[in-house]
Design a protein around this motif. Structure first.
Motif, short mmCIF file in Angstrom:
data_model
loop_
_atom_site.label_atom_id
_atom_site.label_comp_id
_atom_site.label_asym_id
_atom_site.label_seq_id
_atom_site.Cartn_x
_atom_site.Cartn_y
_atom_site.Cartn_z
N PRO A 129 0.83 -1.21 0.00
CA PRO A 129 0.00 0.00 0.00
C PRO A 129 0.86 1.26 0.00
O PRO A 129 1.94 1.29 0.59
N PRO A 131 -3.09 -3.90 -1.59
CA PRO A 131 -2.62 -2.84 -2.48
C PRO A 131 -3.33 -2.83 -3.83
O PRO A 131 -3.38 -1.79 -4.48
N GLY A 148 -7.27 -1.69 -2.36
CA GLY A 148 -7.42 -0.65 -1.35
C GLY A 148 -8.34 -1.07 -0.21
O GLY A 148 -8.63 -0.27 0.67
N ASN A 181 2.04 -7.70 3.03
CA ASN A 181 2.57 -6.37 2.72
C ASN A 181 4.01 -6.24 3.20
O ASN A 181 4.87 -5.71 2.48
#
Length: 125
Positions: free
Chosen positions: A12, A38, A41, A57
């Protein structure tokens, strides 16, 4: 001291004045990551799914820094409520290998975007 910003394509985007990660020498410092997918969202609903996404992530950021979860020596887990700890820990224990990194876990009043979990890590290359 030279600092290099790590900007992972599969993580992200930052939502403030910080870097996803900084590499200096043989160390990588990954900022607190939220469980944001990512690609969409979106944040998953459950603590288990959020923990999986947070770790994914972190993995993507570490990969762009030339590291893996095996390089992680310290983690900090932030939970919106401590009662979520055991469910988060079950996922965490599957993702990280022994010897596990040193870890601090704490409950905070609130996380950005109403997330249930956030994770930051320190890795050594």
């Amino acid at each position: 001291m030279k600092k290099e910003m790590i900007k992972a394509a599969k993580a992200p985007a930052e939502i403030g004045a910080y870097s996803n990660a900084i590499r200096t020498g043989n160390m990588v410092f990954v900022s607190g990551q939220l469980p944001v997918d990512p690609a969409t969202g979106q944040i998953p609903d459950t603590i288990q799914a959020q923990t999986v996404q947070v770790i994914e992530n972190v993995k993507n950021i570490l990969a762009d820094a030339g590291a893996t979860l095996d390089n992680v020596v310290k983690t900090t887990v932030y939970l919106s409520e401590m009662y979520l700890f055991s469910e988060m820990n079950a996922v965490y224990a599957r993702e990280f290998s022994e010897p596990y990194p040193a870890r601090s876990s704490m409950s905070v009043k609130e996380l950005p975007q109403n997330a249930l979990v956030s994770l930051d890590v320190v890795a050594v290359l």
